[in-house]
Design an enzyme around this catalytic site. Structure first.
Site, PDB file in Angstrom:
ATOM      1  N   GLN A   1      61.460   1.536 -45.400  1.00 43.20           N
ATOM      2  CA  GLN A   1      60.575   0.883 -44.421  1.00 43.20           C
ATOM      3  C   GLN A   1      59.338   0.410 -45.166  1.00 43.20           C
ATOM      4  O   GLN A   1      58.985   0.977 -46.213  1.00 43.20           O
ATOM      5  CB  GLN A   1      60.202   1.934 -43.346  1.00 43.20           C
ATOM      6  CG  GLN A   1      59.308   1.448 -42.250  1.00 43.20           C
ATOM      7  CD  GLN A   1      59.943   0.310 -41.462  1.00 43.20           C
ATOM      8  OE1 GLN A   1      59.974  -0.819 -41.942  1.00 43.20           O
ATOM      9  NE2 GLN A   1      60.451   0.609 -40.287  1.00 43.20           N
TER      10      GLN A   1
ATOM     11  N   GLN B   1      50.931 -10.186 -36.996  1.00 41.36           N
ATOM     12  CA  GLN B   1      52.123  -9.610 -37.637  1.00 41.36           C
ATOM     13  C   GLN B   1      51.894  -8.126 -37.938  1.00 41.36           C
ATOM     14  O   GLN B   1      52.732  -7.279 -37.636  1.00 41.36           O
ATOM     15  CB  GLN B   1      52.391 -10.389 -38.928  1.00 41.36           C
ATOM     16  CG  GLN B   1      53.369  -9.736 -39.880  1.00 41.36           C
ATOM     17  CD  GLN B   1      53.044 -10.091 -41.342  1.00 41.36           C
ATOM     18  OE1 GLN B   1      52.031 -10.721 -41.642  1.00 41.36           O
ATOM     19  NE2 GLN B   1      53.912  -9.684 -42.230  1.00 41.36           N
TER      20      GLN B   1
ATOM     21  N   THR C   1      69.049  -9.702 -41.729  1.00 45.61           N
ATOM     22  CA  THR C   1      68.958  -8.769 -40.602  1.00 45.61           C
ATOM     23  C   THR C   1      69.937  -9.162 -39.491  1.00 45.61           C
ATOM     24  O   THR C   1      70.470 -10.276 -39.461  1.00 45.61           O
ATOM     25  CB  THR C   1      67.533  -8.706 -40.008  1.00 45.61           C
ATOM     26  OG1 THR C   1      67.253  -9.938 -39.381  1.00 45.61           O
ATOM     27  CG2 THR C   1      66.500  -8.396 -41.064  1.00 45.61           C
TER      28      THR C   1
ATOM     29  N   ALA D   1      73.285   6.191 -38.038  1.00 44.52           N
ATOM     30  CA  ALA D   1      73.810   5.321 -39.098  1.00 44.52           C
ATOM     31  C   ALA D   1      74.930   6.026 -39.873  1.00 44.52           C
ATOM     32  O   ALA D   1      75.930   5.398 -40.250  1.00 44.52           O
ATOM     33  CB  ALA D   1      72.681   4.911 -40.032  1.00 44.52           C
TER      34      ALA D   1
ATOM     35  N   GLU E   1      64.579 -10.009 -48.114  1.00 41.99           N
ATOM     36  CA  GLU E   1      65.182  -9.885 -46.779  1.00 41.99           C
ATOM     37  C   GLU E   1      64.805 -11.115 -45.961  1.00 41.99           C
ATOM     38  O   GLU E   1      63.662 -11.553 -45.994  1.00 41.99           O
ATOM     39  CB  GLU E   1      64.664  -8.615 -46.095  1.00 41.99           C
ATOM     40  CG  GLU E   1      65.249  -8.409 -44.706  1.00 41.99           C
ATOM     41  CD  GLU E   1      64.923  -7.038 -44.153  1.00 41.99           C
ATOM     42  OE1 GLU E   1      65.140  -6.026 -44.850  1.00 41.99           O
ATOM     43  OE2 GLU E   1      64.427  -6.985 -43.009  1.00 41.99           O
TER      44      GLU E   1
HETATM   45  P1  FAD Z   1      69.392   6.677 -38.444  1.00 39.70           P
HETATM   46  O1  FAD Z   1      69.585   6.911 -39.885  1.00 39.70           O
HETATM   47  O2  FAD Z   1      70.543   6.940 -37.551  1.00 39.70           O
HETATM   48  O3  FAD Z   1      68.145   7.558 -37.992  1.00 39.70           O
HETATM   49  C1  FAD Z   1      67.519   7.404 -36.716  1.00 39.70           C
HETATM   50  C2  FAD Z   1      66.895   8.719 -36.280  1.00 39.70           C
HETATM   51  O4  FAD Z   1      67.921   9.677 -36.029  1.00 39.70           O
HETATM   52  C3  FAD Z   1      65.977   9.363 -37.329  1.00 39.70           C
HETATM   53  O5  FAD Z   1      64.933  10.001 -36.654  1.00 39.70           O
HETATM   54  C4  FAD Z   1      66.874  10.361 -38.023  1.00 39.70           C
HETATM   55  O6  FAD Z   1      66.137  11.452 -38.576  1.00 39.70           O
HETATM   56  C5  FAD Z   1      67.791  10.787 -36.891  1.00 39.70           C
HETATM   57  N1  FAD Z   1      69.144  11.133 -37.348  1.00 39.70           N
HETATM   58  C6  FAD Z   1      69.890  10.445 -38.259  1.00 39.70           C
HETATM   59  N2  FAD Z   1      71.083  11.029 -38.421  1.00 39.70           N
HETATM   60  C7  FAD Z   1      71.104  12.102 -37.582  1.00 39.70           C
HETATM   61  C8  FAD Z   1      72.064  13.091 -37.293  1.00 39.70           C
HETATM   62  N3  FAD Z   1      73.261  13.100 -37.875  1.00 39.70           N
HETATM   63  N4  FAD Z   1      71.744  14.058 -36.373  1.00 39.70           N
HETATM   64  C9  FAD Z   1      70.539  14.055 -35.754  1.00 39.70           C
HETATM   65  N5  FAD Z   1      69.594  13.117 -36.004  1.00 39.70           N
HETATM   66  C10 FAD Z   1      69.866  12.160 -36.891  1.00 39.70           C
HETATM   67  N6  FAD Z   1      67.130  -2.768 -36.984  1.00 39.70           N
HETATM   68  C11 FAD Z   1      67.952  -3.696 -36.457  1.00 39.70           C
HETATM   69  O7  FAD Z   1      68.237  -3.652 -35.263  1.00 39.70           O
HETATM   70  N7  FAD Z   1      68.486  -4.700 -37.242  1.00 39.70           N
HETATM   71  C12 FAD Z   1      68.224  -4.792 -38.572  1.00 39.70           C
HETATM   72  O8  FAD Z   1      68.706  -5.693 -39.256  1.00 39.70           O
HETATM   73  C13 FAD Z   1      67.360  -3.819 -39.167  1.00 39.70           C
HETATM   74  N8  FAD Z   1      67.109  -3.812 -40.502  1.00 39.70           N
HETATM   75  C14 FAD Z   1      66.349  -2.808 -41.049  1.00 39.70           C
HETATM   76  C15 FAD Z   1      66.157  -2.770 -42.438  1.00 39.70           C
HETATM   77  C16 FAD Z   1      65.401  -1.756 -43.025  1.00 39.70           C
HETATM   78  C17 FAD Z   1      65.217  -1.732 -44.528  1.00 39.70           C
HETATM   79  C18 FAD Z   1      64.783  -0.768 -42.206  1.00 39.70           C
HETATM   80  C19 FAD Z   1      63.941   0.320 -42.824  1.00 39.70           C
HETATM   81  C20 FAD Z   1      64.977  -0.792 -40.829  1.00 39.70           C
HETATM   82  C21 FAD Z   1      65.760  -1.800 -40.231  1.00 39.70           C
HETATM   83  N9  FAD Z   1      65.989  -1.840 -38.856  1.00 39.70           N
HETATM   84  C22 FAD Z   1      66.817  -2.808 -38.308  1.00 39.70           C
HETATM   85  C23 FAD Z   1      65.341  -0.886 -37.967  1.00 39.70           C
HETATM   86  C24 FAD Z   1      66.213   0.363 -37.758  1.00 39.70           C
HETATM   87  O9  FAD Z   1      67.427   0.018 -37.165  1.00 39.70           O
HETATM   88  C25 FAD Z   1      65.427   1.303 -36.869  1.00 39.70           C
HETATM   89  O10 FAD Z   1      64.371   1.859 -37.619  1.00 39.70           O
HETATM   90  C26 FAD Z   1      66.214   2.380 -36.145  1.00 39.70           C
HETATM   91  O11 FAD Z   1      65.309   3.013 -35.250  1.00 39.70           O
HETATM   92  C27 FAD Z   1      66.787   3.462 -37.058  1.00 39.70           C
HETATM   93  O12 FAD Z   1      67.853   3.015 -37.798  1.00 39.70           O
HETATM   94  P2  FAD Z   1      68.461   3.948 -38.981  1.00 39.70           P
HETATM   95  O13 FAD Z   1      69.649   3.279 -39.484  1.00 39.70           O
HETATM   96  O14 FAD Z   1      67.409   4.327 -39.954  1.00 39.70           O
HETATM   97  O15 FAD Z   1      68.877   5.234 -38.108  1.00 39.70           O
END
Ligand code: FAD
Length: 297
Positions: A176, A212, A47, A123, A16
């Site tokens: 993560q 970090q 990212t 997401a 990444e």
């Molecule tokens: P989601 O999957 O939407 O989940 C977020 C929260 O909502 C969780 O608590 C989940 O349990 C809950 N949830 C999910 N779906 C539902 C639903 N249908 N109903 C109710 N609750 C729900 N951030 C950036 O801004 N840019 C990046 O490039 C980036 N890259 C990343 C790469 C990786 C590998 C990881 C692990 C994280 C990255 N992040 C990035 C951080 C990430 O965007 C944050 O952790 C963010 O807070 C959650 O994103 P998510 O897509 O996991 O969210």
């Protein structure tokens, strides 16, 4: 396009990177990409505005460069909380026009002082939208959290929500970062019990300085095992020593994960190809051995 069959009998190895700060030119990352490509990763992901910093304009350019000049599959991260459906559609169109076929679908971090656009709250809303509007034009991946997402109510709700993401079309997961492999093994067991059978790559971040890790712990809430804390206390104030120790720690994590049959290793490179190379050199003969089935703790 990433073909999930790459997970069938090998340990996938991916990197990444993040776009340079707005004040730096995009070219500053090109030599990093060349050096990372030399290590023949299965893909490099880029990212997009991670941490709410909005430094996103170069993501597509970098992904194009990885694919077209470095001949490595690229994955663009696409956070959706602050995107409208119309903006998302435009971006998907741009990805298609530029040969980008892999998307890491994300909700994204909240941007302070800016309200969500309201079209995508999770997401899975974006992956559903992509599937409905573009069919199978993109390979979709998603993020997962071995220590639970910080906002989740419980381990069960987090797993249910992860299952929703997979059911909505994300058939590959990237975790993560974590520093205790046992937590990851328990998470995989729980995923499989919950009917989540998508391959899960383990997110490994080599610690290369104290600031970090302090930032990461406060942002992600990851558990630091005792031996990790001892290492940080002992070497944290010596830049060379903590880098050596952090690389060795990551290498040990990877060897243990591969021994347990992990689907893949996703290395958070922090745009430091020297570190990625040292890790790669230390594990290349281990990750190239055909995969043994099923993780067990
Ligand atoms: P989601 O999957 O939407 O989940 C977020 C929260 O909502 C969780 O608590 C989940 O349990 C809950 N949830 C999910 N779906 C539902 C639903 N249908 N109903 C109710 N609750 C729900 N951030 C950036 O801004 N840019 C990046 O490039 C980036 N890259 C990343 C790469 C990786 C590998 C990881 C692990 C994280 C990255 N992040 C990035 C951080 C990430 O965007 C944050 O952790 C963010 O807070 C959650 O994103 P998510 O897509 O996991 O969210």
């Amino acid at each position: 396009m990433i073909d999930n069959s790459i997970f069938d009998n090998k340990t996938v190895f991916s990197f990444e990177v993040f776009p340079p700060k707005r004040s730096s030119s995009i070219e500053t990352i090109y030599s990093t990409l060349d050096e990372l490509s030399d290590l023949s990763p299965d893909f490099i992901s880029v990212t997009y505005g991670a941490g709410g910093s909005e430094n996103c304009s170069n993501t597509l350019e970098i992904a194009k460069r990885i694919k077209k000049s470095c001949n490595v599959e690229s994955v663009v991260h696409l956070p959706c909380l602050h995107l409208s459906k119309a903006e998302a559609a435009t971006m998907l169109q741009q990805f298609s026009e530029n040969g980008i076929e892999n998307i890491l679908v994300l909700r994204g971090d909240r941007i302070e002082g800016r309200a969500p656009a309201g079209d995508f709250l999770h997401a899975s809303d974006l992956s559903g939208f992509i599937k409905v509007t573009t069919g199978n034009s993109f390979h979709l991946s998603a993020a997962c959290y071995p220590e639970n997402h910080p906002e989740s109510e419980s381990i069960f709700s987090d797993l249910n929500n992860l299952k929703l993401k997979v059911d909505s079309g994300c058939n590959h997961l990237i975790s993560q970062l974590f520093f205790d492999n046992h937590i990851f093994y328990r998470f995989i067991e729980n995923c499989r019990l919950a009917g989540i059978d998508a391959p899960v790559e383990a997110g490994i971040m080599p610690v290369i300085n104290r600031a970090q890790i302090e930032r990461m712990v406060s942002r992600c809430g990851v558990v630091l095992p005792e031996k990790f804390k001892v290492m940080l206390d002992k070497y944290g104030d010596n830049d060379e020593a903590i880098m050596d120790a952090g690389i060795a720690y990551a290498v040990n994590q990877i060897i243990d994960l591969v021994s347990h049959g992990v689907d893949g290793i996703h290395l958070y490179t922090m745009n430091k190809p020297v570190v990625a190379r040292k890790i790669y050199e230390a594990v290349k003969n281990i990750i190239s051995i055909p995969k043994t089935p099923a993780l067990a703790s």
